[in-house]
Each structure stands twice: as structure tokens, then as C-alpha cells.
Scaffold this motif. Structure first.
Motif, PDB file in Angstrom:
ATOM      1  N   ILE A  56       4.899 -11.871  10.872  1.00 26.33           N
ATOM      2  CA  ILE A  56       5.290 -12.828   9.835  1.00 26.33           C
ATOM      3  C   ILE A  56       5.165 -12.190   8.458  1.00 26.33           C
ATOM      4  N   ASP A  63       8.098  -9.878   7.784  1.00 22.96           N
ATOM      5  CA  ASP A  63       9.314 -10.638   7.470  1.00 22.96           C
ATOM      6  C   ASP A  63       9.272 -11.206   6.052  1.00 22.96           C
ATOM      7  N   GLU A  64       8.140 -11.787   5.694  1.00 24.55           N
ATOM      8  CA  GLU A  64       8.041 -12.433   4.382  1.00 24.55           C
ATOM      9  C   GLU A  64       7.997 -11.411   3.243  1.00 24.55           C
ATOM     10  N   LYS A  81      11.304 -10.055   2.095  1.00 29.32           N
ATOM     11  CA  LYS A  81      12.116 -10.972   1.293  1.00 29.32           C
ATOM     12  C   LYS A  81      11.748 -10.952  -0.189  1.00 29.32           C
ATOM     13  N   LEU A  88      -1.826 -12.662   0.809  1.00 27.01           N
ATOM     14  CA  LEU A  88      -1.605 -12.662   2.250  1.00 27.01           C
ATOM     15  C   LEU A  88      -2.925 -12.731   3.023  1.00 27.01           C
TER      16      LEU A  88
END
Length: 95
Positions: free
Chosen positions: A23, A26-27, A30, A83
């Protein structure tokens, strides 16, 4: 071939840590400002965890790694601290 040194114990990530990294990857991909740098720093952190003799989970190691100031890029440091749950608390919520 035996060089006389003891083998370091193998490390393995938990299922939750693996999902966390999927995750996170992926984040971070972006994020335009600092995302690529944060991904590169995260890879460095993972490699550092694997080479460390500490027998702690990846998430705990990552928090320690960040608190020690190992992320050299300011934007990456900020993203990774968020994070790993180390972001600055919201000053509006401070009592």
C-alpha cells in the motif's frame, strides 16, 4: 564453504508488514513532491533492516531508523514519518 562465522538469523516480514509496504508503494508513487525520493528511501530502509542484526519487526525498525535521522531528504523524511505514524501532531488538537 564454511568461513567460521555464525549465520545471521533469517528475517521475515509479517503478512501485515507486507501489505503495509504494498500500500505504501502504491500511495508514495502517486505523490508528486517527494514520492519518488520517499520510495528510494524506503528501499534503503528495507535493505538496512535486512542487514541489521536487530531482531525486531520491520515497522518498529523503520520508526527507529527514521527517528535516528537516516532519511536525508526532507520531503521523503516527512512522508515516511507520516507513513510510520511519526508525523507531527495536529497543533489544533494540542491542549
Amino acid at each position: 564453504m564454511n568461513n567460521g562465522s555464525a549465520a545471521a538469523p533469517r528475517k521475515a516480514m509479517s503478512d501485515i508488514e507486507c501489505q503495509f509496504l504494498k500500500i505504501a508503494g502504491d500511495e508514495l508513487a502517486k505523490v508528486k513532491m517527494g514520492g519518488p525520493s520517499a520510495l528510494a528511501t524506503l528501499l534503503t530502509m528495507i535493505a538496512s533492516w535486512h542487514s541489521s542484526r536487530l531482531q525486531i519487526g520491520f515497522h518498529d525498525y523503520g520508526q527507529r531508523w527514521l527517528l535516528e535521522g537516516n532519511a536525508k531528504n526532507i520531503a521523503a523524511d516527512r512522508l515516511l514519518r507520516d507513513l510510520f505514524g511519526l508525523g507531527d501532531p495536529d497543533p489544533r488538537k494540542a491542549a
